[in-house]
Design an enzyme around this catalytic site. Structure first.
Site, PDB file in Angstrom:
ATOM      1  CB  SER A   1      10.574  19.956   5.744  1.00  0.00           C
ATOM      2  OG  SER A   1      11.043  19.137   4.701  1.00  0.00           O
TER       3      SER A   1
ATOM      4  NE  ARG B   1       3.046  21.129   1.845  1.00  0.00           N
ATOM      5  CZ  ARG B   1       3.693  19.997   2.101  1.00  0.00           C
ATOM      6  NH1 ARG B   1       4.990  19.979   2.188  1.00  0.00           N
ATOM      7  NH2 ARG B   1       3.046  18.873   2.262  1.00  0.00           N
TER       8      ARG B   1
ATOM      9  NE  ARG C   1      26.310  19.977 -10.933  1.00  0.00           N
ATOM     10  CZ  ARG C   1      26.318  18.690 -11.313  1.00  0.00           C
ATOM     11  NH1 ARG C   1      25.307  17.923 -11.033  1.00  0.00           N
ATOM     12  NH2 ARG C   1      27.357  18.197 -11.945  1.00  0.00           N
TER      13      ARG C   1
ATOM     14  CD  GLU D   1      18.036  16.625   8.685  1.00  0.00           C
ATOM     15  OE1 GLU D   1      18.273  17.645   8.028  1.00  0.00           O
ATOM     16  OE2 GLU D   1      18.924  15.769   8.964  1.00  0.00           O
ATOM     17  CG  MET D   2      16.579  12.889   4.084  1.00  0.00           C
ATOM     18  SD  MET D   2      15.921  12.393   2.492  1.00  0.00           S
ATOM     19  CE  MET D   2      17.104  11.157   2.014  1.00  0.00           C
TER      20      MET D   2
ATOM     21  N   GLY E   1      16.575  23.257   1.536  1.00  0.00           N
ATOM     22  CA  GLY E   1      16.946  22.223   0.572  1.00  0.00           C
ATOM     23  C   GLY E   1      16.512  22.607  -0.835  1.00  0.00           C
TER      24      GLY E   1
ATOM     25  CG  ASP F   1       6.335  13.932   6.614  1.00  0.00           C
ATOM     26  OD1 ASP F   1       7.093  14.799   6.131  1.00  0.00           O
ATOM     27  OD2 ASP F   1       6.736  12.828   6.999  1.00  0.00           O
TER      28      ASP F   1
ATOM     29  NE  ARG G   1      18.350  20.236   6.835  1.00  0.00           N
ATOM     30  CZ  ARG G   1      17.379  20.106   5.917  1.00  0.00           C
ATOM     31  NH1 ARG G   1      17.350  20.886   4.851  1.00  0.00           N
ATOM     32  NH2 ARG G   1      16.423  19.200   6.067  1.00  0.00           N
TER      33      ARG G   1
ATOM     34  NE  ARG H   1      10.246  25.092   1.097  1.00  0.00           N
ATOM     35  CZ  ARG H   1       9.962  23.935   1.667  1.00  0.00           C
ATOM     36  NH1 ARG H   1      10.736  23.457   2.621  1.00  0.00           N
ATOM     37  NH2 ARG H   1       8.914  23.263   1.285  1.00  0.00           N
TER      38      ARG H   1
HETATM   39  N1  HPA Z   1      11.952  11.537   5.869  1.00  0.00           N
HETATM   40  C1  HPA Z   1      13.096  12.121   5.548  1.00  0.00           C
HETATM   41  N2  HPA Z   1      13.204  13.405   5.322  1.00  0.00           N
HETATM   42  C2  HPA Z   1      12.095  14.159   5.418  1.00  0.00           C
HETATM   43  C3  HPA Z   1      10.880  13.610   5.745  1.00  0.00           C
HETATM   44  C4  HPA Z   1      10.807  12.241   5.984  1.00  0.00           C
HETATM   45  O1  HPA Z   1       9.738  11.684   6.287  1.00  0.00           O
HETATM   46  N3  HPA Z   1       9.960  14.594   5.741  1.00  0.00           N
HETATM   47  C5  HPA Z   1      10.609  15.733   5.433  1.00  0.00           C
HETATM   48  N4  HPA Z   1      11.907  15.467   5.237  1.00  0.00           N
END
Ligand code: HPA
Length: 233
Positions: A91, A218, A44, A180-181, A21, A205, A88, A25
């Site tokens: 994290s 990390r 960007r 994640e997202m 992301g 986390d 991908r 990195r």
């Molecule tokens: N939420 C969403 N995306 C993340 C998180 C989280 O706690 N940690 C790392 N990516």
């Protein structure tokens, strides 16, 4: 060389692209793991590099955060630049006690709280899944490197800061490993445009145990995931 609204190509892009992301990195992977590196994008600040790993050509590109962002880049990488394999390396936050900070999760499937799939006007629910060949290669690479990986379903959420955190427990009850997202949108783009995708995540986390990675964890966790992704290609 080709251009899109988001990528002004300055070097070749490989068939296989690793997708962190964070653009920095991508730079870290290029500088510390690849040889013969050339930068292919800076628009960007979405830094992209192509190089070789053990003689194999590979690119690495920072997608930004969230499904709209990875949706744009995966669309362009596949449809304009002919990328075949999108991996991908991100994290996630764990929502299972068994999945600890700095563990590696491989998203066999991606569920979502987003309406991102509405664009396809499907008469039901689409199950977003990883490409089986990439998933098998990742598992084989993990075994080769003696890395423990948790393989299962993740939640691709629209929310990092969710107003109602009780929803995490509902997803946990369904066996979701972490949140994640991006994976859901990546898997959809791969399905729709006939490419292969996989999402590998380091647990940064624990949402239920309120634990964060130390700086050392990390770095080690990140390096393990990068080695895994480069070993499998
Ligand atoms: N939420 C969403 N995306 C993340 C998180 C989280 O706690 N940690 C790392 N990516």
């Amino acid at each position: 060389m080709k251009n899109t609204p988001h990528i002004i190509q300055t070097a070749e892009i490989a068939d296989t692209v690793l997708l962190p992301g964070d653009p920095l990195r991508a730079k870290y992977v290029a500088e510390n793991f690849l040889e013969n590196v050339q930068q292919f994008n800076a628009v960007r600040g979405a830094l992209g590099f192509t190089g070789t790993y053990n003689g194999k050509k590979v690119s690495v590109f920072g997608t930004g955060m969230g499904m709209p962002s990875i949706g744009i880049y995966s669309y362009e990488l596949i449809n304009v630049f002919g990328v075949k394999n999108l991996i991908r390396i991100g994290s996630c936050g764990s929502i299972q006690k068994s999945v600890k900070v700095s563990d590696i999760v491989i998203a066999m499937g991606a569920s979502t709280d987003s309406n991102y799939a509405d664009q396809y006007q499907l008469p039901g629910t689409f199950s977003a899944v990883a490409d089986f060949e990439l998933l098998s290669k990742a598992k084989a690479a993990a075994d080769e490197l003696s890395l423990n990986v948790a393989i299962g379903n993740v939640l691709s959420s629209n929310y990092f800061y969710c107003d109602d955190v009780s929803v995490n427990y509902k997803w946990a009850k369904m066996g979701i490993l972490g949140i994640e997202m991006e994976a859901f949108a990546l898997y959809l783009a791969a399905a729709r445009y006939n490419a292969k995708a996989l999402c590998i995540l380091t647990v940064s986390d624990s949402i239920i145990e309120k634990a964060d990675m130390t700086a050392q964890q990390r770095e080690n966790g990140l390096n393990d995931m990068i080695k895994l992704s480069l070993t499998m290609i």
